[in-house]
Design an enzyme around this catalytic site. Structure first.
Site, mmCIF file in Angstrom:
data_model
loop_
_atom_site.group_PDB
_atom_site.id
_atom_site.type_symbol
_atom_site.label_atom_id
_atom_site.label_comp_id
_atom_site.label_asym_id
_atom_site.label_seq_id
_atom_site.Cartn_x
_atom_site.Cartn_y
_atom_site.Cartn_z
ATOM 1 C CD GLU A 1 -2.945 -1.093 2.263
ATOM 2 O OE1 GLU A 1 -2.836 -0.235 3.156
ATOM 3 O OE2 GLU A 1 -3.920 -1.847 2.122
ATOM 4 N N PRO A 2 0.291 2.364 -0.389
ATOM 5 C CG PRO A 2 -1.083 3.966 -1.395
ATOM 6 C CD PRO A 2 -1.091 2.590 -0.816
ATOM 7 C CB ILE B 1 -0.403 -4.384 -8.111
ATOM 8 C CG1 ILE B 1 -0.844 -3.800 -6.766
ATOM 9 C CG2 ILE B 1 -0.974 -5.794 -8.333
ATOM 10 C CD1 ILE B 1 -0.248 -4.490 -5.536
ATOM 11 C CD GLN C 1 46.456 -12.120 -10.056
ATOM 12 O OE1 GLN C 1 46.790 -11.086 -9.504
ATOM 13 N NE2 GLN C 1 47.061 -13.270 -9.870
ATOM 14 C CD GLU D 1 7.240 -11.579 -4.532
ATOM 15 O OE1 GLU D 1 7.516 -12.583 -3.841
ATOM 16 O OE2 GLU D 1 6.735 -11.646 -5.663
ATOM 17 N N GLY D 2 9.479 -7.823 -0.140
ATOM 18 C CA GLY D 2 10.270 -7.740 1.090
ATOM 19 C C GLY D 2 11.673 -7.253 0.783
ATOM 20 C CB THR D 3 13.436 -4.057 1.530
ATOM 21 O OG1 THR D 3 13.220 -4.147 2.941
ATOM 22 C CG2 THR D 3 12.414 -3.111 0.918
ATOM 23 C CD GLU E 1 17.253 -2.525 3.555
ATOM 24 O OE1 GLU E 1 16.317 -2.840 2.788
ATOM 25 O OE2 GLU E 1 18.355 -2.130 3.132
#
Lengths: 379, 324, 247
Positions: free
Chosen positions: A127-128, A157, A279, A363-365, A367
């Site tokens: 939600e906002p 969404i 390298q 879908e969930g930061t 954090e």
């Protein structure tokens, strides 16, 4: 212990790889540029069974395990993670949630077409004023006897426009806080639903993202998933599964960037030597390989736990946080290895870098994942 | 005992591949101290047949039955087998082209012979009979031994070359006794490629890849090919996109060619493509990406725009030609 | 109508070819094995024929000569849609040997499809040999097969063009590129159904190989590419004439 994939898992991996390398690659740059939804690819992947690959054959799904799903998601996302998120939301959020918690009649009506990929699902939680925080839902589902009256706005969404079956999380009993939340199956065509403008995103541009506004939307009671007040638990459990999808998507973004970097380092010469013979480049590639191997192992472990019916919430949080964070690192390094070519669209890695960023957010930061992981440490 | 070659004709004419077979068989037969015999099936004039004798083959068995023009695999295999028995052939050599590839395996079974296809150049040894053969689609070669008394091989084109050696011309009629029932292939339609140099025959091939950007851009490439008397070819993405017909696709799953000169315009040089052209004597690559793998395989290269290079090539070829 | 597809198990076409230390055998370490690309196209076309034939094609069977590790390739063929697989349990030593083994199981089919060559040893021989052994007709360089009124209508490439031809069955069609547009990707449903389809293992017969590969070599390394500037392109044509002497 056994680290071997089964023949079937490898076959699914190869099928996803073949489709991605043969078909998705053709128009991925153009679709990103035009922010165009890949309708023809979604249809083709549905015919191959990818849109509902985790659903039981009883409900027209592919009946495959989550380990196969990780392998498929990685291959698709190596080339086109927009397509990856469309597949992920449909499979591991919407189909999973419906199959696990829906009633037989809900499954019959809604799960079947989703599993066949004839319809696409969307998961409406954010939600906002609350992105990853599922406890404070401002969207309300007022109990009107034989129906709920839904009002409010959902943000960010995925599949909002392309999808037609919504799973909406809304508050019915504000006094009960998150125990008052419900999950409702809502047909997008229901009167009172309107979409905000197409979000002009930094990456994953060919997946469609919108806000969705609900104004006095009537949802029949029979469309509630589980008991009254089950919504929060439903959202949390479904997100646990969804995290495996997004973790695998991030893994694919990273390994796609590494594959391109290896090919480039093999072809490109500077100062009379191939890039991989320097390298500094070789070591960067080695570090990428270790990170990707770790991420893959975390994803597979979470998937395996889920397939075994064991708790996997923390494992999927670890997989998602780690895969997303290393995807950002690996893609940034990949652009650096490509030099100037890395900064132009033709070489794909700049797109992968833009896409990686989103995996750390949605879908969930990262954090939020660390909250899940650390809470478990101090249980 | 003898060495037998099957010299296919095209509308009564031989091609370079026929003379390469003759040159090869004459050289091998000499080393094996055996006579060499050519078999010709279908109508061919003696004047055309006599051309084989310029490359060391005097003894020619001919059968003018028009039915062989149907390229019926079973009838041709039977006829070659009959000829092989007649001349007690211990080595039978066919071209490694569409017909040779189709007939040789049938013939090998009929003659209880071991067969090796796509042989490159002369045998390493005659006892044991050891030949060099392309494997992994041109990415490597093997040394293959044939143990059987009778041996069948198909010779990769341009792998040996022509050796002129004029001998007497001695044609002899050869009766096959084949009836209508032996010819089962019914031709409904034939589309001959006319006015164009065929890919497998071409000494020079001009080829285009994705870098040509569109099928509409082949004009200059074809102009260059015409000037050089070259065949035209393309890489896999080009035929997959439908810019050019599948018959022009060279590479791992397309045709394998070995011209003297191969031009690659806008072809990056994926390993699958290189497999199909790596036996070319000289490879010229033009590609805008200086790091394209095609330059690893090429002898001459230009890192630049194909559409800027093509007109210069066309002009230079015209100049070279007008100066003789 | 019953169709048999001969399946080869070959290294992925992007494989970097390596041999063992004394160059007597292919080094298969780290190699990914696939269905021989032409065989996969043949199978794809066979499935298309079965699906569009209105029941005229009763069964599509795949067969190979190989050890147990090649079963993954056969199961992929089953996942793509074949009804049954047969594996002859032997090393595919050489074309004549392989054809002799296949001849023991290949009778009774109306159409046998074989790829024009194998991507590993490029033998170009198994299909034609099998046809001769079974007394079947064969047609090669086939780039299209249709079924019309119960008869086969075949497009084949000839040196110098292409033809539409008809041949009576039983027939061995040796197919090349064009026979199907692209190899079919197995769907989840097919992968699931492959679990329960029959995979029959057959013991080999004695057959003496008539050829063998004794050693391998890599093509000679190329000298470095001579680079010419874009605006000096004409010089390259002169080099082709004067230095390389190919014009």
């Amino acid at each position: 212990m056994n680290f071997e994939f089964t023949e079937e898992q490898l076959m699914i991996q190869q099928a996803a790889r073949d489709y991605a390398q043969r078909e998705l690659i053709k128009d991925v740059i153009e679709r990103d540029y035009k922010a165009e939804y890949p309708a023809h690819h979604v249809k083709a992947l549905a015919e191959l069974g990818f849109m509902g690959m985790l659903v039981s054959p009883e409900y027209d799904g592919g009946g495959m395990d989550t380990v196969s799903y990780v392998l498929a998601m990685e291959e698709l996302s190596k080339v086109d993670s927009s397509l990856g998120v469309i597949v992920s939301v449909n499979n591991s959020l919407v189909c999973y949630g419906l199959e696990k918690f829906g009633s037989p009649s809900q499954k019959e009506k809604y799960l079947r077409p989703l599993a066949r990929g004839e319809k696409i699902g969307a998961f409406l939680l954010s939600e906002p004023e609350a992105g990853s925080d599922a406890t404070s839902q401002k969207t309300t589902a007022e109990d009107k006897g034989d129906y709920y009256l839904v009002n409010g706005t959902k943000n960010w969404i995925t599949n909002a426009h392309s999808g037609s079956t919504y799973l909406v999380i809304a508050q019915t009993h504000p006094q009960k806080k998150h125990h008052g939340i419900n999950a409702l199956i809502v047909d997008k065509n229901t009167p009172g639903i309107s979409l905000g403008p197409h979000e002009d995103k930094m990456g994953m541009r060919s997946s469609d993202t919108h806000s969705v506004m609900f104004t006095d939307v009537k949802v029949p009671k029979e469309n509630r998933i589980g008991e009254d007040g089950f919504g929060f638990k439903f959202a949390m459990q479904t997100l646990e599964a969804g995290r495996i999808g997004i973790a695998s998507q991030a893994l694919g973004i990273a390994s796609g960037a590494m594959e391109r970097s290896i090919a480039y380092a093999r072809e490109r010469k500077t100062f009379g030597k191939f890039l991989y013979e320097h390298q500094s480049v070789a070591f960067t590639l080695a570090e990428m390989a270790v990170k990707i191997e770790n991420a893959r192992n975390l994803c597979i472990k979470a998937a395996w736990l889920k397939d075994q019916g064991k708790p996997y919430g923390v494992a999927s949080a670890m997989a998602k946080q780690y895969a997303a964070d290393i995807a950002m690192q690996v893609t940034t390094d990949a652009v650096q290895i490509h030099g100037g070519y890395g900064y132009v669209k033709e070489y794909h890695v700049e797109r992968l870098m833009r896409e990686a960023k989103l995996t750390q957010i949605y879908e969930g930061t990262s954090e939020i994942q660390k909250i899940v992981i650390s809470r478990d440490l101090f249980r | 005992m003898s060495v037998l070659i099957y010299t296919e004709n095209w509308d009564g004419k031989f091609k370079k591949v026929s003379f390469e077979l003759a040159s090869y068989a004459a050289t091998v037969a000499k080393a094996m101290q055996l006579p060499v015999i050519a078999l010709s099936l279908g109508p061919v004039d003696d004047s055309e047949l006599s051309k084989l004798s310029a490359y060391g083959v005097s003894h020619i068995m001919k059968n003018s039955d028009e039915r062989f023009n149907t390229l019926d695999n079973q009838a041709i295999a039977k006829a070659i087998a009959l000829a092989a028995e007649k001349v007690k052939a211990t080595l039978i050599v066919l071209a490694h082209n569409n017909l040779g590839k189709a007939v040789a395996p049938r013939l090998a079974v009929r003659q209880k012979a071991g067969m090796v296809s796509a042989v490159h150049g002369l045998p390493f040894s005659y006892d044991p009979f050891t030949v060099k053969k392309m494997v992994f689609t041109g990415k490597a070669f093997s040394h293959a031994v044939i143990h059987s008394g009778v041996k069948v091989i198909t010779l990769a084109s341009n792998s040996f070359g022509l050796v002129e050696n004029k001998v007497d011309f001695a044609p002899e009629a050869f009766e096959t006794g084949l009836g209508d029932a032996d010819f089962v292939t019914r031709i409904e339609q034939t589309n001959k490629i006319t006015g164009k140099v065929l890919l497998n025959d071409a000494d020079i091939v001009v080829s285009g890849g994705r870098g040509m950007k569109s099928g509409d851009n082949w004009g200059q490439l074809e102009e260059l090919a015409n000037l050089l008397g070259a065949g035209t070819a393309c890489s896999r993405p080009v035929s997959d996109e439908g810019w050019r017909p599948h018959s022009e696709h060279v590479g791992q799953t397309g045709k394998i060619i070995a011209p003297n000169l191969y031009f690659a315009f806008g072809i990056s040089g994926a390993i699958q493509h290189l497999g199909g052209v790596s036996s070319s004597k000289i490879i010229v690559a033009v590609n805008k990406d200086p790091d394209a793998p095609i330059f690893e395989a090429a002898d001459y290269g230009i890192a630049g725009d194909v559409f800027k290079v093509l007109p210069q090539f066309i002009e230079a070829v015209k100049e070279v030609k007008s100066n003789g | 109508m019953k169709i048999l597809i001969l399946i080869g198990n070959v290294p992925d076409t992007t494989t970097k070819v390596k041999f063992n230390a004394d160059r007597t055998a292919f080094d298969a370490s780290g190699v990914q094995w696939i269905i021989n690309p032409w065989d996969e196209l043949a199978l794809t076309r066979a499935m298309e024929l079965k699906e569009t034939s209105g029941g005229a094609v009763e069964a599509v069977v795949v067969a190979n000569v190989g050890r147990a590790e090649t079963e993954a390739t056969l199961r992929k063929a089953l996942a793509i849609g074949a009804d049954k697989a047969i594996r002859i349990d032997a090393d595919p030593k050489e074309a004549g040997y392989v054809a002799s083994q296949l001849a023991t199981i290949a009778a009774g089919y109306d159409l046998i499809m074989a790829g024009i060559e194998a991507a590993d040893y490029n033998g170009n021989a198994v299909g034609g040999m099998l046809a001769e052994m079974l007394g079947m007709n064969s047609v090669s360089a086939v780039s299209g097969i249709q079924i019309e009124n119960g008869q086969l209508k075949i497009n084949r490439e000839i040196d110098g063009g292409s033809q539409v031809v008809g041949l009576p069955m039983p027939l061995v069609a040796i197919v090349q590129k064009g026979i199907a547009k692209e190899p079919r990707i197995p769907a989840m449903r097919g992968i699931m159904m492959a679990r329960s389809k029959p995979l029959e293992v057959v013991q080999p017969i004695d057959a003496a190989p008539m050829t063998n590969m004794v050693t391998f070599e890599m093509p000679p390394a190329k000298a470095a590419c001579k680079m010419i500037a874009e605006d000096q392109a004409k010089d390259l044509i002169h080099l082709l004439r004067d230095e390389a002497k190919v014009l």
